[in-house]
Design a protein around this motif. Sequence first.
Motif, PDB file in Angstrom:
ATOM      1  N   VAL A  97       0.852  -1.187   0.000  1.00 14.26           N
ATOM      2  CA  VAL A  97       0.000   0.000   0.000  1.00 14.26           C
ATOM      3  C   VAL A  97       0.886   1.233   0.000  1.00 14.26           C
ATOM      4  O   VAL A  97       1.792   1.358   0.826  1.00 14.26           O
ATOM      5  CB  VAL A  97      -0.936   0.011   1.235  1.00 14.26           C
ATOM      6  N   LEU A  98       0.615   2.123  -0.945  1.00  9.80           N
ATOM      7  CA  LEU A  98       1.293   3.407  -0.983  1.00  9.80           C
ATOM      8  C   LEU A  98       0.265   4.464  -0.604  1.00  9.80           C
ATOM      9  O   LEU A  98      -0.658   4.744  -1.357  1.00  9.80           O
ATOM     10  CB  LEU A  98       1.856   3.695  -2.381  1.00  9.80           C
ATOM     11  N   LEU A  99       0.404   4.998   0.611  1.00  7.50           N
ATOM     12  CA  LEU A  99      -0.475   6.069   1.070  1.00  7.50           C
ATOM     13  C   LEU A  99       0.017   7.382   0.470  1.00  7.50           C
ATOM     14  O   LEU A  99       1.180   7.742   0.648  1.00  7.50           O
ATOM     15  CB  LEU A  99      -0.464   6.167   2.596  1.00  7.50           C
ATOM     16  N   VAL A 100      -0.859   8.081  -0.243  1.00  4.90           N
ATOM     17  CA  VAL A 100      -0.488   9.336  -0.891  1.00  4.90           C
ATOM     18  C   VAL A 100      -1.202  10.474  -0.173  1.00  4.90           C
ATOM     19  O   VAL A 100      -2.429  10.520  -0.124  1.00  4.90           O
ATOM     20  CB  VAL A 100      -0.843   9.318  -2.392  1.00  4.90           C
ATOM     21  N   GLU A 101      -0.405  11.375   0.373  1.00  4.01           N
ATOM     22  CA  GLU A 101      -0.920  12.490   1.170  1.00  4.01           C
ATOM     23  C   GLU A 101      -0.462  13.807   0.557  1.00  4.01           C
ATOM     24  O   GLU A 101       0.572  13.859  -0.115  1.00  4.01           O
ATOM     25  CB  GLU A 101      -0.403  12.343   2.611  1.00  4.01           C
ATOM     26  N   ASP A 102      -1.229  14.854   0.800  1.00  5.87           N
ATOM     27  CA  ASP A 102      -0.840  16.168   0.296  1.00  5.87           C
ATOM     28  C   ASP A 102       0.259  16.783   1.144  1.00  5.87           C
ATOM     29  O   ASP A 102       1.239  17.314   0.623  1.00  5.87           O
ATOM     30  CB  ASP A 102      -2.044  17.107   0.189  1.00  5.87           C
ATOM     31  N   ILE A 103       0.127  16.698   2.467  1.00  2.00           N
ATOM     32  CA  ILE A 103       1.091  17.336   3.347  1.00  2.00           C
ATOM     33  C   ILE A 103       1.164  16.583   4.676  1.00  2.00           C
ATOM     34  O   ILE A 103       0.139  16.190   5.217  1.00  2.00           O
ATOM     35  CB  ILE A 103       0.734  18.834   3.573  1.00  2.00           C
ATOM     36  N   VAL A 104       2.375  16.341   5.144  1.00  5.07           N
ATOM     37  CA  VAL A 104       2.567  15.696   6.441  1.00  5.07           C
ATOM     38  C   VAL A 104       3.028  16.770   7.408  1.00  5.07           C
ATOM     39  O   VAL A 104       4.050  17.427   7.187  1.00  5.07           O
ATOM     40  CB  VAL A 104       3.615  14.564   6.379  1.00  5.07           C
ATOM     41  N   GLU A 105       2.243  16.953   8.460  1.00  7.18           N
ATOM     42  CA  GLU A 105       2.611  17.924   9.491  1.00  7.18           C
ATOM     43  C   GLU A 105       2.868  17.183  10.797  1.00  7.18           C
ATOM     44  O   GLU A 105       3.999  16.867  11.115  1.00  7.18           O
ATOM     45  CB  GLU A 105       1.517  18.985   9.638  1.00  7.18           C
ATOM     46  N   THR A 106       1.814  16.884  11.529  1.00  6.14           N
ATOM     47  CA  THR A 106       1.982  16.263  12.850  1.00  6.14           C
ATOM     48  C   THR A 106       2.452  14.816  12.768  1.00  6.14           C
ATOM     49  O   THR A 106       3.078  14.319  13.686  1.00  6.14           O
ATOM     50  CB  THR A 106       0.666  16.305  13.654  1.00  6.14           C
ATOM     51  N   GLY A 107       2.107  14.117  11.677  1.00  7.69           N
ATOM     52  CA  GLY A 107       2.432  12.700  11.547  1.00  7.69           C
ATOM     53  C   GLY A 107       1.368  11.803  12.147  1.00  7.69           C
ATOM     54  O   GLY A 107       1.400  10.588  11.972  1.00  7.69           O
ATOM     55  N   LEU A 108       0.413  12.378  12.862  1.00  5.35           N
ATOM     56  CA  LEU A 108      -0.605  11.584  13.562  1.00  5.35           C
ATOM     57  C   LEU A 108      -1.506  10.807  12.590  1.00  5.35           C
ATOM     58  O   LEU A 108      -1.759   9.619  12.785  1.00  5.35           O
ATOM     59  CB  LEU A 108      -1.457  12.489  14.464  1.00  5.35           C
ATOM     60  N   THR A 109      -1.985  11.467  11.549  1.00  3.16           N
ATOM     61  CA  THR A 109      -2.894  10.811  10.605  1.00  3.16           C
ATOM     62  C   THR A 109      -2.210   9.668   9.887  1.00  3.16           C
ATOM     63  O   THR A 109      -2.735   8.549   9.828  1.00  3.16           O
ATOM     64  CB  THR A 109      -3.446  11.828   9.578  1.00  3.16           C
ATOM     65  N   LEU A 110      -1.033   9.905   9.340  1.00  4.13           N
ATOM     66  CA  LEU A 110      -0.355   8.857   8.580  1.00  4.13           C
ATOM     67  C   LEU A 110       0.121   7.716   9.458  1.00  4.13           C
ATOM     68  O   LEU A 110       0.107   6.557   9.046  1.00  4.13           O
ATOM     69  CB  LEU A 110       0.787   9.439   7.759  1.00  4.13           C
ATOM     70  N   SER A 111       0.523   8.016  10.663  1.00  4.73           N
ATOM     71  CA  SER A 111       0.899   6.966  11.599  1.00  4.73           C
ATOM     72  C   SER A 111      -0.308   6.060  11.875  1.00  4.73           C
ATOM     73  O   SER A 111      -0.198   4.833  11.866  1.00  4.73           O
ATOM     74  CB  SER A 111       1.416   7.621  12.875  1.00  4.73           C
ATOM     75  N   TYR A 112      -1.449   6.674  12.090  1.00  2.00           N
ATOM     76  CA  TYR A 112      -2.696   5.944  12.323  1.00  2.00           C
ATOM     77  C   TYR A 112      -3.065   5.095  11.102  1.00  2.00           C
ATOM     78  O   TYR A 112      -3.391   3.909  11.227  1.00  2.00           O
ATOM     79  CB  TYR A 112      -3.799   6.961  12.636  1.00  2.00           C
ATOM     80  N   LEU A 113      -3.009   5.690   9.911  1.00  2.00           N
ATOM     81  CA  LEU A 113      -3.385   4.964   8.692  1.00  2.00           C
ATOM     82  C   LEU A 113      -2.406   3.844   8.362  1.00  2.00           C
ATOM     83  O   LEU A 113      -2.810   2.777   7.904  1.00  2.00           O
ATOM     84  CB  LEU A 113      -3.497   5.932   7.512  1.00  2.00           C
ATOM     85  N   LYS A 114      -1.127   4.073   8.604  1.00  2.00           N
ATOM     86  CA  LYS A 114      -0.124   3.042   8.344  1.00  2.00           C
ATOM     87  C   LYS A 114      -0.383   1.818   9.225  1.00  2.00           C
ATOM     88  O   LYS A 114      -0.346   0.681   8.763  1.00  2.00           O
ATOM     89  CB  LYS A 114       1.279   3.621   8.577  1.00  2.00           C
ATOM     90  N   GLU A 115      -0.670   2.074  10.484  1.00  2.00           N
ATOM     91  CA  GLU A 115      -0.989   0.990  11.417  1.00  2.00           C
ATOM     92  C   GLU A 115      -2.272   0.262  10.991  1.00  2.00           C
ATOM     93  O   GLU A 115      -2.352  -0.960  11.032  1.00  2.00           O
ATOM     94  CB  GLU A 115      -1.147   1.587  12.814  1.00  2.00           C
ATOM     95  N   MET A 116      -3.267   1.019  10.557  1.00  2.00           N
ATOM     96  CA  MET A 116      -4.533   0.439  10.117  1.00  2.00           C
ATOM     97  C   MET A 116      -4.328  -0.486   8.910  1.00  2.00           C
ATOM     98  O   MET A 116      -4.884  -1.583   8.853  1.00  2.00           O
ATOM     99  CB  MET A 116      -5.524   1.549   9.739  1.00  2.00           C
ATOM    100  N   MET A 117      -3.511  -0.065   7.946  1.00  2.00           N
ATOM    101  CA  MET A 117      -3.260  -0.895   6.755  1.00  2.00           C
ATOM    102  C   MET A 117      -2.512  -2.172   7.135  1.00  2.00           C
ATOM    103  O   MET A 117      -2.790  -3.244   6.604  1.00  2.00           O
ATOM    104  CB  MET A 117      -2.467  -0.114   5.705  1.00  2.00           C
TER     105      MET A 117
END
Length: 178
Positions: free
Chosen positions: A97-117
Amino acid sequence: MNSARDGIDKILFSKEEIQLRVEELGRQITKDFAEEDLVVVGILKGAGIFMCDLIREIDMPVRIDFMAVSSYGNAKESSGEIRIIKDLQQDVRGSVVLLVEDIVETGLTLSYLKEMMAERGAKDVRICTLLDKPEKRKKEVQIDYCGFTVGDVFIVGYGIDYAKHYRNLPYIAALKQD
């Protein structure tokens, strides 16, 4: 607001600079995952334009899907609370899975989504972001592919909004501070 450009302080990355960087990212992703079952997941709404341009530069079969996640609402600062508004429509078990995001700031969202995947059985989970703001990081997250690193300014354009405006700008700009 009379023009899409009202409220813009300065252009940070031109349409041409973005295009060149997206081409480079697409070539690298193609090289890295040529033999994999790759599912590219765009995080809506901000990453939509970036993801559409990016997948056209990936020269291999890919599956695509989208998620809508919110941690901002109409605010300029993340609330820290992550809400899944639209989930995936396909199974990612056994895929990269390649999560594509517009902007990484806090890291909270992507950390959560990475764990979910990973919990959903993804073989591997990688992150591709158009913009990285490392100064704002609250949780470390590995960014595998990054378009540009920016300082602590509020960014709009090329899919990124403020209060549902500015997504249609063909460049990335800093918003005026009121």
